[in-house]
Design an enzyme around this catalytic site. Structure first.
Site, PDB file in Angstrom:
ATOM      1  CG  HIS A   6       5.179  -2.398  10.138  1.00  0.00           C
ATOM      2  ND1 HIS A   6       6.480  -2.857  10.200  1.00  0.00           N
ATOM      3  CD2 HIS A   6       5.194  -1.355   9.254  1.00  0.00           C
ATOM      4  CE1 HIS A   6       7.241  -2.107   9.401  1.00  0.00           C
ATOM      5  NE2 HIS A   6       6.480  -1.197   8.816  1.00  0.00           N
ATOM      6  NE  ARG A  66       0.805  14.197  -1.667  1.00  0.00           N
ATOM      7  CZ  ARG A  66       0.476  14.649  -2.862  1.00  0.00           C
ATOM      8  NH1 ARG A  66       1.398  14.841  -3.769  1.00  0.00           N
ATOM      9  NH2 ARG A  66      -0.782  14.908  -3.165  1.00  0.00           N
ATOM     10  NE  ARG A 105      10.273   5.728   8.684  1.00  0.00           N
ATOM     11  CZ  ARG A 105       9.310   5.649   7.771  1.00  0.00           C
ATOM     12  NH1 ARG A 105       9.359   4.726   6.835  1.00  0.00           N
ATOM     13  NH2 ARG A 105       8.302   6.496   7.788  1.00  0.00           N
ATOM     14  CD  GLU A 127      10.485  -7.850   5.761  1.00  0.00           C
ATOM     15  OE1 GLU A 127      10.881  -8.902   6.310  1.00  0.00           O
ATOM     16  OE2 GLU A 127       9.962  -6.913   6.386  1.00  0.00           O
ATOM     17  CG  ASN A 154       8.405  -2.092   0.364  1.00  0.00           C
ATOM     18  OD1 ASN A 154       7.872  -2.246   1.465  1.00  0.00           O
ATOM     19  ND2 ASN A 154       8.984  -0.951  -0.007  1.00  0.00           N
ATOM     20  N   PRO A 165       0.793  -1.233   0.000  1.00  0.00           N
ATOM     21  CG  PRO A 165      -0.121  -1.114   2.125  1.00  0.00           C
ATOM     22  CD  PRO A 165       0.537  -2.063   1.178  1.00  0.00           C
ATOM     23  CG  ASN A 166      -0.248   4.413   1.263  1.00  0.00           C
ATOM     24  OD1 ASN A 166      -1.197   4.972   0.709  1.00  0.00           O
ATOM     25  ND2 ASN A 166      -0.324   3.901   2.471  1.00  0.00           N
ATOM     26  CG  HIS A 205      11.147  -2.579   4.563  1.00  0.00           C
ATOM     27  ND1 HIS A 205       9.795  -2.453   4.421  1.00  0.00           N
ATOM     28  CD2 HIS A 205      11.364  -3.774   5.175  1.00  0.00           C
ATOM     29  CE1 HIS A 205       9.201  -3.516   4.919  1.00  0.00           C
ATOM     30  NE2 HIS A 205      10.136  -4.338   5.380  1.00  0.00           N
ATOM     31  CG  LEU A 206      11.819   2.216  -0.894  1.00  0.00           C
ATOM     32  CD1 LEU A 206      10.533   2.963  -1.198  1.00  0.00           C
ATOM     33  CD2 LEU A 206      12.834   2.408  -2.016  1.00  0.00           C
ATOM     34  CB  SER A 207      12.684   4.042   5.240  1.00  0.00           C
ATOM     35  OG  SER A 207      11.612   3.210   5.656  1.00  0.00           O
ATOM     36  CB  ALA A 218       1.539   0.208   6.330  1.00  0.00           C
ATOM     37  CG  ASP A 233      -1.062 -17.076   8.067  1.00  0.00           C
ATOM     38  OD1 ASP A 233       0.003 -17.204   8.702  1.00  0.00           O
ATOM     39  OD2 ASP A 233      -2.175 -16.972   8.624  1.00  0.00           O
ATOM     40  CE1 TYR A 289       8.998   5.072   3.190  1.00  0.00           C
ATOM     41  CE2 TYR A 289       7.456   6.904   2.940  1.00  0.00           C
ATOM     42  CZ  TYR A 289       7.909   5.806   3.646  1.00  0.00           C
ATOM     43  OH  TYR A 289       7.282   5.422   4.800  1.00  0.00           O
ATOM     44  NE  ARG A 313       7.127   4.058   9.992  1.00  0.00           N
ATOM     45  CZ  ARG A 313       6.044   4.263   9.224  1.00  0.00           C
ATOM     46  NH1 ARG A 313       5.634   3.331   8.399  1.00  0.00           N
ATOM     47  NH2 ARG A 313       5.386   5.407   9.281  1.00  0.00           N
TER      48      ARG A 313
HETATM   49  O1  CA2 Z   1      10.566   1.814   3.844  1.00  0.00           O
HETATM   50  C1  CA2 Z   1       9.723   1.133   3.245  1.00  0.00           C
HETATM   51  O2  CA2 Z   1       9.896   0.677   2.123  1.00  0.00           O
HETATM   52  C2  CA2 Z   1       8.352   0.890   3.915  1.00  0.00           C
HETATM   53  O3  CA2 Z   1       7.940  -0.434   3.570  1.00  0.00           O
HETATM   54  C3  CA2 Z   1       7.420   1.915   3.310  1.00  0.00           C
HETATM   55  C4  CA2 Z   1       6.021   1.887   3.958  1.00  0.00           C
HETATM   56  C5  CA2 Z   1       6.120   1.938   5.470  1.00  0.00           C
HETATM   57  O4  CA2 Z   1       4.832   1.792   6.039  1.00  0.00           O
HETATM   58  C6  CA2 Z   1       7.032   0.874   6.025  1.00  0.00           C
HETATM   59  O5  CA2 Z   1       7.116   1.025   7.418  1.00  0.00           O
HETATM   60  C7  CA2 Z   1       8.416   0.989   5.422  1.00  0.00           C
HETATM   61  C8  CA2 Z   1       5.197   3.090   3.492  1.00  0.00           C
HETATM   62  C9  CA2 Z   1       5.087   3.253   2.027  1.00  0.00           C
HETATM   63  C10 CA2 Z   1       4.445   4.578   1.765  1.00  0.00           C
HETATM   64  O6  CA2 Z   1       4.915   5.073   0.552  1.00  0.00           O
HETATM   65  C11 CA2 Z   1       4.741   6.393   0.316  1.00  0.00           C
HETATM   66  C12 CA2 Z   1       5.406   6.893  -0.765  1.00  0.00           C
HETATM   67  C13 CA2 Z   1       5.307   8.217  -1.057  1.00  0.00           C
HETATM   68  C14 CA2 Z   1       4.514   9.054  -0.288  1.00  0.00           C
HETATM   69  C15 CA2 Z   1       3.840   8.531   0.794  1.00  0.00           C
HETATM   70  C16 CA2 Z   1       3.941   7.197   1.096  1.00  0.00           C
END
Ligand code: CA2
Length: 149
Positions: A82, A20, A109, A100, A76, A12-13, A102-104, A79, A89, A25, A113
């Site tokens: 978590h 954004r 954080r 797995e 990836n 998601p997102n 993650h960008l961050s 959210a 499953d 990210y 997370r």
């Molecule tokens: O660091 C990552 O890749 C995460 O999986 C990104 C998730 C976050 O919930 C994880 O804790 C770590 C969030 C992705 C949201 O992506 C956005 C991108 C641009 C603007 C807003 C959100």
């Protein structure tokens, strides 16, 4: 070398990437990341299909369908990392080697997370290197699959 197909799954997102929060990210869009993944896959003589969804059930269905089509999963889960026992499953059910990413750096954080439902069913996790997390994850997954065969 036997053909190797990888599924890259974005949760998601992540469709908002590049538009954004570039400070957290990065500035690349999801299509740019997917293009870099395709280039890396081709260097590794593998193929990759990318898919993004904001819906947990769609991600679960896509993981189930991977069993027929792919040899490994790069994920990836955003959210859902978590929160989602369902994704964990699904990965355990198909039993495909999964990395797995993650960008961050999720451990630098907020505390919520720091826990991943995916990690215990993944062969490994790469977190904190921006788009490089995806590319390193793909390399690790392909090496793992080639070592197995
Ligand atoms: O660091 C990552 O890749 C995460 O999986 C990104 C998730 C976050 O919930 C994880 O804790 C770590 C969030 C992705 C949201 O992506 C956005 C991108 C641009 C603007 C807003 C959100």
């Amino acid at each position: 070398m036997p053909p190797l197909s990888i599924l890259a799954l974005h949760g998601p997102n992540l469709n908002m990437l590049g538009h954004r929060e570039p400070g957290i990210y990065g500035s690349l869009s999801l299509s740019e990341i997917n293009r870099l993944l395709e280039e890396e896959a081709s260097k590794l003589q593998a193929s990759i299909i990318s898919m993004q969804s904001n819906h947990e059930g769609v991600l679960v269905d896509t993981i189930h369908e991977a069993l027929e089509k792919h040899q490994g999963i790069l994920i990836n889960a955003g959210a859902y990392t978590h929160t989602s026992v369902a994704l964990r499953d699904a990965i355990a059910a198909v039993n495909l080697p999964t990395v797995e990413v993650h960008l961050s750096n999720i451990y630098r954080r907020e505390e919520f997370r720091h826990h991943s439902y995916i990690s215990p069913v993944a062969i490994g996790q790469i977190s904190g290197f921006g788009v490089q997390s995806y590319l390193l994850g793909l390399q690790a997954l392909v090496h793992h699959l080639r070592e197995k065969s």
